[in-house]
Design a protein around this motif. Structure first.
Motif, mmCIF file in Angstrom:
data_model
loop_
_atom_site.group_PDB
_atom_site.id
_atom_site.type_symbol
_atom_site.label_atom_id
_atom_site.label_comp_id
_atom_site.label_asym_id
_atom_site.label_seq_id
_atom_site.Cartn_x
_atom_site.Cartn_y
_atom_site.Cartn_z
ATOM 1 N N ALA B 15 -18.185 6.394 -74.313
ATOM 2 C CA ALA B 15 -18.000 6.874 -75.679
ATOM 3 C C ALA B 15 -19.204 6.488 -76.525
ATOM 4 O O ALA B 15 -19.839 5.457 -76.312
ATOM 5 N N ARG B 16 -19.485 7.318 -77.515
ATOM 6 C CA ARG B 16 -20.613 7.054 -78.407
ATOM 7 C C ARG B 16 -20.090 6.335 -79.636
ATOM 8 O O ARG B 16 -19.310 6.880 -80.395
ATOM 9 N N SER B 17 -20.516 5.072 -79.836
ATOM 10 C CA SER B 17 -19.970 4.309 -80.968
ATOM 11 C C SER B 17 -20.856 4.470 -82.202
ATOM 12 O O SER B 17 -22.004 4.901 -82.120
ATOM 13 N N TRP B 18 -20.314 4.091 -83.340
ATOM 14 C CA TRP B 18 -21.021 4.167 -84.621
ATOM 15 C C TRP B 18 -21.195 2.758 -85.165
ATOM 16 O O TRP B 18 -20.220 2.077 -85.419
ATOM 17 N N PHE B 19 -22.453 2.331 -85.365
ATOM 18 C CA PHE B 19 -22.721 0.980 -85.864
ATOM 19 C C PHE B 19 -23.085 1.044 -87.336
ATOM 20 O O PHE B 19 -23.701 1.993 -87.797
ATOM 21 N N LEU B 20 -22.728 -0.009 -88.078
ATOM 22 C CA LEU B 20 -23.072 -0.098 -89.499
ATOM 23 C C LEU B 20 -23.987 -1.296 -89.697
ATOM 24 O O LEU B 20 -23.729 -2.370 -89.174
ATOM 25 N N LEU B 39 -30.082 3.040 -80.811
ATOM 26 C CA LEU B 39 -30.224 4.485 -80.732
ATOM 27 C C LEU B 39 -30.621 4.924 -79.330
ATOM 28 O O LEU B 39 -30.224 5.994 -78.860
ATOM 29 N N GLN B 40 -31.426 4.084 -78.651
ATOM 30 C CA GLN B 40 -31.789 4.430 -77.282
ATOM 31 C C GLN B 40 -30.655 4.151 -76.310
ATOM 32 O O GLN B 40 -30.604 4.748 -75.241
ATOM 33 N N GLY B 41 -29.769 3.207 -76.653
ATOM 34 C CA GLY B 41 -28.713 2.838 -75.711
ATOM 35 C C GLY B 41 -29.101 1.645 -74.871
ATOM 36 O O GLY B 41 -28.471 1.358 -73.856
ATOM 37 N N LYS B 42 -30.156 0.914 -75.298
ATOM 38 C CA LYS B 42 -30.631 -0.195 -74.470
ATOM 39 C C LYS B 42 -29.707 -1.404 -74.550
ATOM 40 O O LYS B 42 -29.904 -2.378 -73.846
ATOM 41 N N HIS B 43 -28.721 -1.367 -75.437
ATOM 42 C CA HIS B 43 -27.785 -2.494 -75.520
ATOM 43 C C HIS B 43 -26.649 -2.311 -74.516
ATOM 44 O O HIS B 43 -25.750 -3.144 -74.453
ATOM 45 N N LYS B 44 -26.670 -1.223 -73.742
ATOM 46 C CA LYS B 44 -25.566 -0.967 -72.802
ATOM 47 C C LYS B 44 -26.050 -1.239 -71.386
ATOM 48 O O LYS B 44 -27.154 -0.848 -71.010
ATOM 49 N N ASP B 54 -26.249 5.493 -79.327
ATOM 50 C CA ASP B 54 -25.133 5.517 -80.266
ATOM 51 C C ASP B 54 -25.634 5.911 -81.639
ATOM 52 O O ASP B 54 -26.822 5.968 -81.908
ATOM 53 N N HIS B 55 -24.677 6.128 -82.553
ATOM 54 C CA HIS B 55 -25.034 6.407 -83.938
ATOM 55 C C HIS B 55 -25.224 5.102 -84.696
ATOM 56 O O HIS B 55 -24.513 4.131 -84.464
ATOM 57 N N ASN B 138 -15.743 7.156 -88.978
ATOM 58 C CA ASN B 138 -16.242 7.033 -87.606
ATOM 59 C C ASN B 138 -16.717 5.646 -87.251
ATOM 60 O O ASN B 138 -16.880 5.338 -86.074
ATOM 61 N N LEU B 139 -16.961 4.781 -88.248
ATOM 62 C CA LEU B 139 -17.607 3.488 -87.959
ATOM 63 C C LEU B 139 -16.743 2.627 -87.063
ATOM 64 O O LEU B 139 -15.538 2.518 -87.258
#
Lengths: 182, 169
Positions: B15-20, B39-44, B54-55, B138-139
């Motif tokens: 799933a694509r999560s939304w970070f604040l 944004l790149q997804g390097k935290h996954k 992610d957003h 969405n957050l």
């Protein structure tokens, strides 16, 4: 040493008599007022760990441990309009006085001392609204800095300075070195 | 989570999560690093260069704080056409557009490939606290701020000021 002391002070002045020129022996004593003072018993605060040193920073062993964020420390060495107190009054050694002055400047520019601004004359309205930009660790004064239009390549880049080299010996609890040139 | 069923676990992984991120009194470079990583997804642990980012929503970009004298010294240049070379200081650019500094910082930190534009579309910048309701719904997570904000002298209570010993008399 408790008890109250009553101090009297007599101010004598040689005054011109309202009628005629002053004659010999016309000494008129005009004012006499009393100032009442009381010696209070204030409980002694915490003692400095190193009482033999001359500079207050060395007395409390805070040599390399303070920064621009330690406003409680810095506010003890400034006037109410934000200027530094002279060294002969505070008793600081010259190097520490300079470091504290630098930290006070950085704290003022970061907006950490909002109540120590100089008093503006009554009814003074600033003509142009200045942009409220947040900043911290500013070494140079805002008006004196020029933009770096030609920054140069990596080997000869004109770096932007952050912080101050006088504070480079501060205690650091992280492995990363202190970057002064960004 | 090991208690999820197989399909639920797969859904949660991809799933694509939304970070604040709240950028008040923060240096824009550190905010941009956090944004570009997510944004790149390097935290996954399931990172792949093909689109697992992610957003990220950044608020309060108007209240960003630069260290040093960068507001006056840092210059943003733009070559649009021959003879149209403009150089603007960070202070002037921020006044004209409060989102531009963070946007340019994130743009420069993303990998320089065709996926950069899609990742920038997933970055949402807001100069103040107000968020549209659909983004707020969405957050999923709020990230901690990178820099500790120092306290002003007016924010200390009188007891704390009195408890601090006088260094000289």
């Amino acid at each position: 040493k408790s008890g109250s002391q009553v101090m009297t002070q007599i101010c004598g002045k040689r005054m011109k008599a309202s009628l005629g020129p002053p004659k010999k022996g016309n000494l008129v004593v005009c004012f006499s007022f009393k100032i009442e003072g009381q010696i209070l018993d204030v409980p002694a605060g915490p003692q400095p760990p190193n009482p033999e040193a001359k500079c207050p920073i060395y007395r409390w062993n805070l040599q390399h441990k303070y920064n621009y964020t330690d406003v409680l420390l810095l506010s003890q060495f400034i006037r109410s309009d934000g200027g530094m107190l002279p060294r002969r009054i505070t008793g600081l050694c010259p190097q520490e006085h300079r470091k504290i002055a630098i930290c006070v400047q950085m704290a003022h520019r970061a907006g950490l001392l909002p109540d120590h601004k100089p008093k503006l004359p009554e009814g003074h309205v600033p003509k142009r609204l200045k942009p409220q930009l947040n900043r911290y660790l500013t070494r140079w004064s805002i008006k004196s800095v020029k933009p770096i239009y030609k920054a140069g390549l990596k080997w000869c880049k004109k770096r932007m300075s952050v912080g101050h080299p006088a504070l480079k010996n501060n205690v650091r609890y992280s492995v990363k070195p202190l970057y002064i040139k960004h | 989570m090991s208690s999820f069923s197989r399909s639920a676990q797969q859904w949660a992984t991809f799933a694509r999560s939304w970070f604040l991120i709240d950028a008040r009194m923060q240096p824009p470079g550190k905010i941009a690093v956090m944004c570009s990583v997510r944004l790149q997804g390097k935290h996954k642990p399931i990172y792949h260069s093909l689109d697992c980012g992610d957003h990220v929503v950044v608020i309060n970009t108007r209240h960003i704080a630069f260290s040093g004298n960068k507001w006056e010294q840092k210059v943003y240049s733009s070559h649009t056409y021959p003879g149209g070379f403009k150089q603007v200081t960070a202070a002037m650019l921020h006044q004209k557009d409060p989102k531009a500094i963070v946007k340019l910082a994130v743009y420069g930190m993303l990998p320089k490939n065709l996926a950069r534009r899609t990742m920038m579309q997933r970055l949402h910048l807001f100069p103040d606290d107000e968020l549209p309701d659909d983004i707020r719904a969405n957050l999923t997570e709020e990230l901690p701020q990178p820099r500790e904000i120092p306290r002003k002298l007016s924010e200390y209570t009188q007891e704390e000021i009195d408890a601090f010993p006088r260094l000289w008399t």
